[in-house]
Design an enzyme around this catalytic site. Structure first.
Site, PDB file in Angstrom:
ATOM      1  N   ASN A  55       9.625  84.965 -15.791  1.00 40.62           N
ATOM      2  CA  ASN A  55      10.212  83.628 -16.072  1.00 40.62           C
ATOM      3  C   ASN A  55       9.087  82.632 -16.542  1.00 40.62           C
ATOM      4  O   ASN A  55       8.210  82.383 -15.736  1.00 40.62           O
ATOM      5  CB  ASN A  55      10.948  83.061 -14.973  1.00 40.62           C
ATOM      6  CG  ASN A  55      11.579  81.479 -15.259  1.00 40.62           C
ATOM      7  OD1 ASN A  55      11.088  80.727 -16.022  1.00 40.62           O
ATOM      8  ND2 ASN A  55      12.759  81.435 -14.955  1.00 40.62           N
ATOM      9  N   HIS A  61       7.486  77.438 -16.159  1.00 37.98           N
ATOM     10  CA  HIS A  61       6.422  76.735 -15.724  1.00 37.98           C
ATOM     11  C   HIS A  61       5.340  76.427 -16.564  1.00 37.98           C
ATOM     12  O   HIS A  61       4.472  75.692 -16.220  1.00 37.98           O
ATOM     13  CB  HIS A  61       6.351  77.154 -14.405  1.00 37.98           C
ATOM     14  CG  HIS A  61       7.116  76.758 -13.357  1.00 37.98           C
ATOM     15  ND1 HIS A  61       7.796  75.765 -13.162  1.00 37.98           N
ATOM     16  CD2 HIS A  61       7.756  77.448 -12.354  1.00 37.98           C
ATOM     17  CE1 HIS A  61       8.839  75.748 -12.282  1.00 37.98           C
ATOM     18  NE2 HIS A  61       8.760  76.940 -11.660  1.00 37.98           N
ATOM     19  N   ARG A  72       1.700  66.473 -19.360  1.00 42.17           N
ATOM     20  CA  ARG A  72       1.180  65.558 -20.047  1.00 42.17           C
ATOM     21  C   ARG A  72       1.763  65.137 -21.281  1.00 42.17           C
ATOM     22  O   ARG A  72       1.176  64.765 -22.188  1.00 42.17           O
ATOM     23  CB  ARG A  72      -0.349  66.413 -20.304  1.00 42.17           C
ATOM     24  CG  ARG A  72      -1.404  66.299 -19.397  1.00 42.17           C
ATOM     25  CD  ARG A  72      -1.804  65.174 -18.800  1.00 42.17           C
ATOM     26  NE  ARG A  72      -2.642  64.206 -19.714  1.00 42.17           N
ATOM     27  CZ  ARG A  72      -3.750  64.475 -19.662  1.00 42.17           C
ATOM     28  NH1 ARG A  72      -4.485  65.041 -18.929  1.00 42.17           N
ATOM     29  NH2 ARG A  72      -4.871  63.713 -20.627  1.00 42.17           N
ATOM     30  N   HIS A 127      14.537  78.907 -19.129  1.00 45.18           N
ATOM     31  CA  HIS A 127      16.021  78.233 -18.843  1.00 45.18           C
ATOM     32  C   HIS A 127      15.821  77.067 -19.578  1.00 45.18           C
ATOM     33  O   HIS A 127      14.897  76.061 -19.547  1.00 45.18           O
ATOM     34  CB  HIS A 127      15.709  77.922 -17.164  1.00 45.18           C
ATOM     35  CG  HIS A 127      16.863  77.199 -16.572  1.00 45.18           C
ATOM     36  ND1 HIS A 127      16.851  76.793 -15.302  1.00 45.18           N
ATOM     37  CD2 HIS A 127      17.979  76.823 -17.221  1.00 45.18           C
ATOM     38  CE1 HIS A 127      18.082  76.151 -14.915  1.00 45.18           C
ATOM     39  NE2 HIS A 127      18.506  76.027 -16.311  1.00 45.18           N
ATOM     40  N   ARG A 186      17.121  73.447 -19.809  1.00 45.96           N
ATOM     41  CA  ARG A 186      18.016  72.764 -19.046  1.00 45.96           C
ATOM     42  C   ARG A 186      18.723  71.635 -19.895  1.00 45.96           C
ATOM     43  O   ARG A 186      18.106  71.311 -20.883  1.00 45.96           O
ATOM     44  CB  ARG A 186      16.933  72.162 -17.918  1.00 45.96           C
ATOM     45  CG  ARG A 186      16.820  72.947 -16.572  1.00 45.96           C
ATOM     46  CD  ARG A 186      16.075  72.189 -15.730  1.00 45.96           C
ATOM     47  NE  ARG A 186      15.819  72.994 -14.836  1.00 45.96           N
ATOM     48  CZ  ARG A 186      16.722  72.825 -13.493  1.00 45.96           C
ATOM     49  NH1 ARG A 186      17.640  72.036 -13.478  1.00 45.96           N
ATOM     50  NH2 ARG A 186      16.541  73.598 -12.318  1.00 45.96           N
ATOM     51  N   ARG A 196      13.825  69.295 -19.439  1.00 46.73           N
ATOM     52  CA  ARG A 196      12.480  68.904 -18.600  1.00 46.73           C
ATOM     53  C   ARG A 196      11.488  69.509 -18.822  1.00 46.73           C
ATOM     54  O   ARG A 196      10.239  69.130 -18.613  1.00 46.73           O
ATOM     55  CB  ARG A 196      12.715  68.694 -17.142  1.00 46.73           C
ATOM     56  CG  ARG A 196      13.015  69.811 -16.336  1.00 46.73           C
ATOM     57  CD  ARG A 196      12.928  69.727 -14.886  1.00 46.73           C
ATOM     58  NE  ARG A 196      14.226  69.100 -14.486  1.00 46.73           N
ATOM     59  CZ  ARG A 196      14.660  69.417 -13.039  1.00 46.73           C
ATOM     60  NH1 ARG A 196      14.037  70.090 -12.422  1.00 46.73           N
ATOM     61  NH2 ARG A 196      15.819  68.843 -12.864  1.00 46.73           N
ATOM     62  N   HIS A 197      11.485  70.954 -19.252  1.00 49.87           N
ATOM     63  CA  HIS A 197      10.402  71.507 -19.327  1.00 49.87           C
ATOM     64  C   HIS A 197      10.475  72.736 -20.710  1.00 49.87           C
ATOM     65  O   HIS A 197       9.739  72.390 -21.669  1.00 49.87           O
ATOM     66  CB  HIS A 197      10.037  72.703 -18.254  1.00 49.87           C
ATOM     67  CG  HIS A 197      11.326  73.457 -17.458  1.00 49.87           C
ATOM     68  ND1 HIS A 197      12.020  74.117 -18.119  1.00 49.87           N
ATOM     69  CD2 HIS A 197      11.291  73.475 -16.004  1.00 49.87           C
ATOM     70  CE1 HIS A 197      12.952  74.694 -17.063  1.00 49.87           C
ATOM     71  NE2 HIS A 197      12.623  74.169 -15.777  1.00 49.87           N
ATOM     72  N   GLU A 241      18.235  81.531 -19.658  1.00 50.64           N
ATOM     73  CA  GLU A 241      18.811  81.150 -18.224  1.00 50.64           C
ATOM     74  C   GLU A 241      19.583  79.680 -18.821  1.00 50.64           C
ATOM     75  O   GLU A 241      18.982  78.994 -19.567  1.00 50.64           O
ATOM     76  CB  GLU A 241      17.889  81.107 -17.429  1.00 50.64           C
ATOM     77  CG  GLU A 241      18.313  80.847 -15.841  1.00 50.64           C
ATOM     78  CD  GLU A 241      17.217  80.788 -15.028  1.00 50.64           C
ATOM     79  OE1 GLU A 241      16.399  81.665 -14.715  1.00 50.64           O
ATOM     80  OE2 GLU A 241      17.110  79.912 -14.073  1.00 50.64           O
ATOM     81  N   THR A 252      14.066  72.979  -8.332  1.00 51.92           N
ATOM     82  CA  THR A 252      14.336  74.106  -9.236  1.00 51.92           C
ATOM     83  C   THR A 252      15.654  74.620  -8.959  1.00 51.92           C
ATOM     84  O   THR A 252      16.364  73.945  -8.093  1.00 51.92           O
ATOM     85  CB  THR A 252      13.392  75.281  -8.744  1.00 51.92           C
ATOM     86  OG1 THR A 252      13.588  76.532  -9.390  1.00 51.92           O
ATOM     87  CG2 THR A 252      13.459  75.560  -7.090  1.00 51.92           C
ATOM     88  N   THR A 253      16.332  75.779  -9.353  1.00 54.22           N
ATOM     89  CA  THR A 253      17.639  75.972  -9.250  1.00 54.22           C
ATOM     90  C   THR A 253      17.904  76.312  -7.596  1.00 54.22           C
ATOM     91  O   THR A 253      16.936  77.018  -6.899  1.00 54.22           O
ATOM     92  CB  THR A 253      17.830  77.481  -9.734  1.00 54.22           C
ATOM     93  OG1 THR A 253      17.490  77.276 -11.201  1.00 54.22           O
ATOM     94  CG2 THR A 253      19.353  77.826  -9.779  1.00 54.22           C
ATOM     95  N   GLU A 266      22.967  88.841 -10.222  1.00 53.00           N
ATOM     96  CA  GLU A 266      21.351  88.540  -9.939  1.00 53.00           C
ATOM     97  C   GLU A 266      21.558  87.787  -8.550  1.00 53.00           C
ATOM     98  O   GLU A 266      21.961  86.640  -8.097  1.00 53.00           O
ATOM     99  CB  GLU A 266      20.412  87.525 -10.685  1.00 53.00           C
ATOM    100  CG  GLU A 266      19.340  87.417 -10.390  1.00 53.00           C
ATOM    101  CD  GLU A 266      18.534  86.305 -11.210  1.00 53.00           C
ATOM    102  OE1 GLU A 266      18.677  86.163 -12.405  1.00 53.00           O
ATOM    103  OE2 GLU A 266      17.383  85.991 -10.632  1.00 53.00           O
ATOM    104  N   HIS A 317      14.002  84.617  -7.320  1.00 52.18           N
ATOM    105  CA  HIS A 317      13.866  83.187  -6.994  1.00 52.18           C
ATOM    106  C   HIS A 317      12.851  83.269  -5.668  1.00 52.18           C
ATOM    107  O   HIS A 317      13.159  83.999  -4.616  1.00 52.18           O
ATOM    108  CB  HIS A 317      15.392  82.753  -6.381  1.00 52.18           C
ATOM    109  CG  HIS A 317      15.054  80.945  -6.723  1.00 52.18           C
ATOM    110  ND1 HIS A 317      14.228  80.250  -6.023  1.00 52.18           N
ATOM    111  CD2 HIS A 317      15.504  80.478  -7.516  1.00 52.18           C
ATOM    112  CE1 HIS A 317      14.210  79.364  -6.369  1.00 52.18           C
ATOM    113  NE2 HIS A 317      14.938  79.259  -7.528  1.00 52.18           N
TER     114      HIS A 317
HETATM  115  N1  PXP Z   1      15.986  83.598 -11.109  1.00 55.96           N
HETATM  116  C1  PXP Z   1      16.927  82.508 -11.445  1.00 55.96           C
HETATM  117  C2  PXP Z   1      18.329  82.629 -11.947  1.00 55.96           C
HETATM  118  C3  PXP Z   1      16.082  81.228 -11.442  1.00 55.96           C
HETATM  119  O1  PXP Z   1      16.720  80.175 -11.642  1.00 55.96           O
HETATM  120  C4  PXP Z   1      14.644  81.246 -11.031  1.00 55.96           C
HETATM  121  C5  PXP Z   1      14.012  80.031 -11.069  1.00 55.96           C
HETATM  122  O2  PXP Z   1      13.843  79.404 -12.503  1.00 55.96           O
HETATM  123  C6  PXP Z   1      14.157  82.501 -10.764  1.00 55.96           C
HETATM  124  C7  PXP Z   1      14.981  83.611 -10.860  1.00 55.96           C
HETATM  125  C8  PXP Z   1      12.512  82.564 -10.587  1.00 55.96           C
HETATM  126  O3  PXP Z   1      12.362  81.921  -9.463  1.00 55.96           O
HETATM  127  P1  PXP Z   1      10.779  81.757  -9.255  1.00 55.96           P
HETATM  128  O4  PXP Z   1      10.423  80.677 -10.098  1.00 55.96           O
HETATM  129  O5  PXP Z   1      10.968  81.146  -7.591  1.00 55.96           O
HETATM  130  O6  PXP Z   1      10.219  83.067  -9.062  1.00 55.96           O
END
Ligand code: PXP
Length: 257
Positions: free
Chosen positions: A7, A10, A18, A43, A45, A49-50, A70, A100-101, A151, A191
């Protein structure tokens, strides 16, 4: 062997700190794939935001593994997914105030709406995953909604602070994994997974995809994206290998300090 799906949200979070144009999540996708990622997740959103719409378009063009969009199952996002047609989409709950989620989707409570949203994307050729808390009722609802993939939310396992709490959460995941398999669903998990806690989850029978973001991007800041992904891929492979020889409880004992 479970696949490691990275993912990259980040990378965009850092850029948006910035409001600049670097680092570029699309560049991170190339490096993640060179490091051994077998799938890429972003993801989009509602509040952008990102990751933004342009990121999604560029990432989708350069992904050479499998792209997983996502998204919250809103009308706007369903329309975006139908136009983009990624191979896979994961429905997640979304709150503007969350960092976060936070929890899984309540598929039981929103069965009719999620059934319709799932069908809409499947009609566009998209495999649909539901991100849920690992309970039998939610897994049954995911199946009833017609999703292809489940998931399991590993956050409570990852956040457990004592060995007994972690073992308890791992047992919940083991039972949920068996339930998902019996329901005929592809099994994914994610997650809060890190190099320190990923092995027992990778060792769960039938684990298909591990979705990991924050800890890989955190390591990438220190050691580089390719190396961070390669390290996590090695940990996932080691977990799957050990799964054949040790019970998850023993793995936990061996690998947690
Ligand atoms: N799976 C889902 C559905 C998520 O929402 C996230 C976070 O965006 C992740 C996996 C990955 O989680 P982490 O960033 O904590 O590894």
């Amino acid at each position: 062997m479970p696949k490691l799906c990275v993912n990259i949200d980040h990378v965009a979070t850092l850029r948006e700190a910035r409001r600049a144009n670097e680092p570029d999540p699309a560049a991170a996708v190339v490096l993640a794939q060179l490091g051994g990622a077998q799938g890429i997740t972003a993801h989009l959103r509602e509040d952008r935001r990102h990751v933004n719409d342009d990121d999604i378009r560029r990432i989708f063009e350069i992904v050479r593994t499998r792209f997983n969009l996502e998204m919250a199952p809103t009308d706007e996002m369903l329309g975006i997914a139908e136009n983009l047609r990624p191979p896979m989409a994961t429905f997640v709950p979304e709150k503007r105030t969350e960092v976060t989620t936070e929890g899984g989707l309540d598929v039981v409570a929103a069965l009719a709406r999620l059934t319709e949203a799932t069908r809409r994307l499947q009609a566009a050729g998209i495999a649909v995953s539901h991100f849920i808390d690992p309970t039998p009722a939610q897994i049954d609802a995911v199946r009833a909604a017609g999703a292809d993939i489940v998931e399991l939310h590993t956050g409570p396992y990852a956040n457990a602070t004592t060995p007994s709490a972690r073992t308890e959460q791992l047992t919940i995941l083991e039972n949920a994994a068996a339930h998902a398999k019996a329901a005929g669903l592809q099994l994914n998990a994610g997650h809060g997974l890190t190099l320190r806690n990923v092995l027992p989850v990778a060792a769960l029978p039938s684990m298909c995809e591990m979705h990991i973001g924050h800890s890989i991007i955190s390591a990438a800041v220190m050691v580089g994206m390719q190396r961070a992904v390669a390290d996590m891929a090695a940990a996932v492979a080691r977990g799957a290998e050990l799964g054949r020889h040790y019970s998850p409880g023993e793995i936990l004992h061996l690998f947690t300090p």
